[in-house]
Design a protein around this motif. Structure first.
Motif, PDB file in Angstrom:
ATOM      1  N   VAL A  21       3.631  14.203  -1.001  1.00 21.62           N
ATOM      2  CA  VAL A  21       4.023  12.828  -1.350  1.00 21.62           C
ATOM      3  C   VAL A  21       4.335  12.038  -0.083  1.00 21.62           C
ATOM      4  O   VAL A  21       3.905  10.889   0.077  1.00 21.62           O
ATOM      5  CB  VAL A  21       5.220  12.828  -2.330  1.00 21.62           C
ATOM      6  CG1 VAL A  21       5.839  11.449  -2.438  1.00 21.62           C
ATOM      7  CG2 VAL A  21       4.788  13.321  -3.697  1.00 21.62           C
ATOM      8  N   VAL A  22       5.065  12.652   0.838  1.00 20.70           N
ATOM      9  CA  VAL A  22       5.389  11.976   2.102  1.00 20.70           C
ATOM     10  C   VAL A  22       4.107  11.675   2.880  1.00 20.70           C
ATOM     11  O   VAL A  22       3.925  10.559   3.405  1.00 20.70           O
ATOM     12  CB  VAL A  22       6.370  12.836   2.940  1.00 20.70           C
ATOM     13  CG1 VAL A  22       6.521  12.294   4.349  1.00 20.70           C
ATOM     14  CG2 VAL A  22       7.728  12.917   2.249  1.00 20.70           C
ATOM     15  N   ALA A  23       3.212  12.649   2.954  1.00 19.06           N
ATOM     16  CA  ALA A  23       1.949  12.448   3.680  1.00 19.06           C
ATOM     17  C   ALA A  23       1.105  11.357   3.027  1.00 19.06           C
ATOM     18  O   ALA A  23       0.529  10.502   3.716  1.00 19.06           O
ATOM     19  CB  ALA A  23       1.173  13.757   3.758  1.00 19.06           C
ATOM     20  N   PHE A  62       0.834  -1.205   0.000  1.00 14.48           N
ATOM     21  CA  PHE A  62       0.000   0.000   0.000  1.00 14.48           C
ATOM     22  C   PHE A  62       0.869   1.255   0.000  1.00 14.48           C
ATOM     23  O   PHE A  62       0.572   2.231  -0.690  1.00 14.48           O
ATOM     24  CB  PHE A  62      -0.930   0.000   1.219  1.00 14.48           C
ATOM     25  CG  PHE A  62      -2.248  -0.682   1.000  1.00 14.48           C
ATOM     26  CD1 PHE A  62      -3.406   0.050   0.875  1.00 14.48           C
ATOM     27  CD2 PHE A  62      -2.326  -2.067   0.923  1.00 14.48           C
ATOM     28  CE1 PHE A  62      -4.629  -0.578   0.680  1.00 14.48           C
ATOM     29  CE2 PHE A  62      -3.535  -2.702   0.727  1.00 14.48           C
ATOM     30  CZ  PHE A  62      -4.694  -1.964   0.602  1.00 14.48           C
ATOM     31  N   GLY A  63       1.939   1.253   0.779  1.00 15.64           N
ATOM     32  CA  GLY A  63       2.851   2.403   0.831  1.00 15.64           C
ATOM     33  C   GLY A  63       3.521   2.665  -0.501  1.00 15.64           C
ATOM     34  O   GLY A  63       3.623   3.815  -0.941  1.00 15.64           O
ATOM     35  N   VAL A  64       3.979   1.602  -1.157  1.00 15.68           N
ATOM     36  CA  VAL A  64       4.640   1.755  -2.463  1.00 15.68           C
ATOM     37  C   VAL A  64       3.651   2.287  -3.500  1.00 15.68           C
ATOM     38  O   VAL A  64       3.982   3.177  -4.298  1.00 15.68           O
ATOM     39  CB  VAL A  64       5.273   0.420  -2.919  1.00 15.68           C
ATOM     40  CG1 VAL A  64       5.680   0.467  -4.373  1.00 15.68           C
ATOM     41  CG2 VAL A  64       6.466   0.086  -2.038  1.00 15.68           C
ATOM     42  N   SER A  97       1.173   9.190  -5.822  1.00 16.56           N
ATOM     43  CA  SER A  97       1.309  10.586  -5.379  1.00 16.56           C
ATOM     44  C   SER A  97       2.508  11.267  -6.040  1.00 16.56           C
ATOM     45  O   SER A  97       2.446  12.448  -6.363  1.00 16.56           O
ATOM     46  CB  SER A  97       1.408  10.668  -3.860  1.00 16.56           C
ATOM     47  OG  SER A  97       2.558   9.988  -3.388  1.00 16.56           O
ATOM     48  N   THR A  98       3.580  10.532  -6.280  1.00 17.67           N
ATOM     49  CA  THR A  98       4.739  11.106  -6.976  1.00 17.67           C
ATOM     50  C   THR A  98       4.373  11.466  -8.406  1.00 17.67           C
ATOM     51  O   THR A  98       4.739  12.542  -8.899  1.00 17.67           O
ATOM     52  CB  THR A  98       5.927  10.123  -6.955  1.00 17.67           C
ATOM     53  OG1 THR A  98       6.291   9.867  -5.594  1.00 17.67           O
ATOM     54  CG2 THR A  98       7.119  10.692  -7.691  1.00 17.67           C
ATOM     55  N   THR A 152       2.156   8.863   1.221  1.00 19.33           N
ATOM     56  CA  THR A 152       2.808   7.573   1.468  1.00 19.33           C
ATOM     57  C   THR A 152       2.494   7.080   2.878  1.00 19.33           C
ATOM     58  O   THR A 152       2.180   5.892   3.077  1.00 19.33           O
ATOM     59  CB  THR A 152       4.332   7.693   1.256  1.00 19.33           C
ATOM     60  OG1 THR A 152       4.574   8.147  -0.081  1.00 19.33           O
ATOM     61  CG2 THR A 152       5.024   6.362   1.463  1.00 19.33           C
ATOM     62  N   ALA A 153       2.567   7.966   3.849  1.00 19.89           N
ATOM     63  CA  ALA A 153       2.243   7.587   5.236  1.00 19.89           C
ATOM     64  C   ALA A 153       0.791   7.140   5.351  1.00 19.89           C
ATOM     65  O   ALA A 153       0.490   6.126   6.016  1.00 19.89           O
ATOM     66  CB  ALA A 153       2.517   8.760   6.168  1.00 19.89           C
ATOM     67  N   LEU A 154      -0.102   7.855   4.687  1.00 20.13           N
ATOM     68  CA  LEU A 154      -1.515   7.451   4.706  1.00 20.13           C
ATOM     69  C   LEU A 154      -1.713   6.111   4.016  1.00 20.13           C
ATOM     70  O   LEU A 154      -2.542   5.300   4.436  1.00 20.13           O
ATOM     71  CB  LEU A 154      -2.377   8.528   4.052  1.00 20.13           C
ATOM     72  CG  LEU A 154      -2.561   9.811   4.866  1.00 20.13           C
ATOM     73  CD1 LEU A 154      -3.314  10.861   4.044  1.00 20.13           C
ATOM     74  CD2 LEU A 154      -3.291   9.526   6.164  1.00 20.13           C
ATOM     75  N   GLY A 155      -0.954   5.868   2.957  1.00 15.38           N
ATOM     76  CA  GLY A 155      -1.028   4.573   2.272  1.00 15.38           C
ATOM     77  C   GLY A 155      -0.586   3.439   3.182  1.00 15.38           C
ATOM     78  O   GLY A 155      -1.203   2.364   3.202  1.00 15.38           O
ATOM     79  N   ILE A 156       0.471   3.663   3.947  1.00 20.73           N
ATOM     80  CA  ILE A 156       0.944   2.642   4.883  1.00 20.73           C
ATOM     81  C   ILE A 156      -0.105   2.390   5.961  1.00 20.73           C
ATOM     82  O   ILE A 156      -0.393   1.234   6.311  1.00 20.73           O
ATOM     83  CB  ILE A 156       2.298   3.065   5.490  1.00 20.73           C
ATOM     84  CG1 ILE A 156       3.381   3.021   4.405  1.00 20.73           C
ATOM     85  CG2 ILE A 156       2.671   2.180   6.668  1.00 20.73           C
ATOM     86  CD1 ILE A 156       4.701   3.632   4.810  1.00 20.73           C
ATOM     87  N   LEU A 157      -0.702   3.471   6.470  1.00 19.76           N
ATOM     88  CA  LEU A 157      -1.757   3.304   7.479  1.00 19.76           C
ATOM     89  C   LEU A 157      -2.975   2.581   6.897  1.00 19.76           C
ATOM     90  O   LEU A 157      -3.589   1.734   7.575  1.00 19.76           O
ATOM     91  CB  LEU A 157      -2.169   4.656   8.049  1.00 19.76           C
ATOM     92  CG  LEU A 157      -1.129   5.349   8.927  1.00 19.76           C
ATOM     93  CD1 LEU A 157      -1.612   6.740   9.317  1.00 19.76           C
ATOM     94  CD2 LEU A 157      -0.834   4.508  10.158  1.00 19.76           C
TER      95      LEU A 157
END
Length: 191
Positions: free
Chosen positions: A160-162, A9-11, A17-18, A164-169
């Motif tokens: 993008v960082v946010a 999910f994070g990837v 997002s990138t 990615t973090a939401l994707g991991i969550l």
């Protein structure tokens, strides 16, 4: 299994997002730069017309002609007559004008080119004043556009960082629900 789901999910979130951030940045940069260059060109043409009018007086003085121009803050108007340069701002000189731009204007065509002037991105617009065998060049700094693009780049990187973090969550939440039945079956098999 849970860790792999979170990573997947994070990837995916990072990739999407990138891509969105890159497209947003490129479109915005293209639009801002094009608008700034077009505005610089319009202003340079108006100023060249004012210079041409001033040079058609009985006793034309290049510095008086340049006094009529309105340049942007940090910008400068330059006038070349018979190989001699005159400037509307201290520090601006013919050395700031690329030879290719000057050659095109001397041939009778208006032209523009991006240059670096004192470390600041600048657009140079050259306009021939054919009747007086002169070339008017306006130097318009684009530091404000560069600053805007820098802030946009930082904001998009943060997004993008946010994302990615939401994707991991989201991967953690999804893996918990997806793996709950597997955990029950494992517990039943062990019993």
């Amino acid at each position: 299994m849970r860790l792999r789901t979170m990573a997947a999910f994070g990837v995916i979130a990072f990739g999407v997002s990138t891509l969105v951030a890159l497209v947003c940045f490129l479109v915005t940069r293209g639009t801002l730069v094009a608008q700034r260059e077009e505005a610089a060109e319009r202003q340079a043409f108006l100023n060249a017309r004012a210079v041409r009018t001033a040079l058609r007086t009985e006793d034309p003085a290049p510095l008086d002609a340049l006094a009529r121009v309105q340049t942007s803050p940090g910008g400068a108007g330059l006038l070349q007559i018979e190989g001699q340069w005159f400037g509307s701002a201290v520090g601006a000189s013919g050395d700031d004008v690329p030879d290719a731009l000057l050659a095109e204007a001397a041939a009778g065509s208006a032209a523009r080119q991006r240059v670096e002037r004192s470390g600041v991105p600048t657009v140079a617009v050259a306009t021939p004043i054919v009747e007086d065998e002169a070339v008017y060049v306006e130097l318009v700094p684009m530091g404000d556009v560069a600053g805007t693009l820098s802030r946009l780049r930082q904001a998009l990187a943060l997004a993008v960082v946010a994302a990615t973090a939401l994707g991991i969550l989201a991967g953690r939440a999804a893996s918990g629900r997806l793996l709950r039945p597997v955990g029950r079956m494992a517990a039943a098999a062990n019993a």
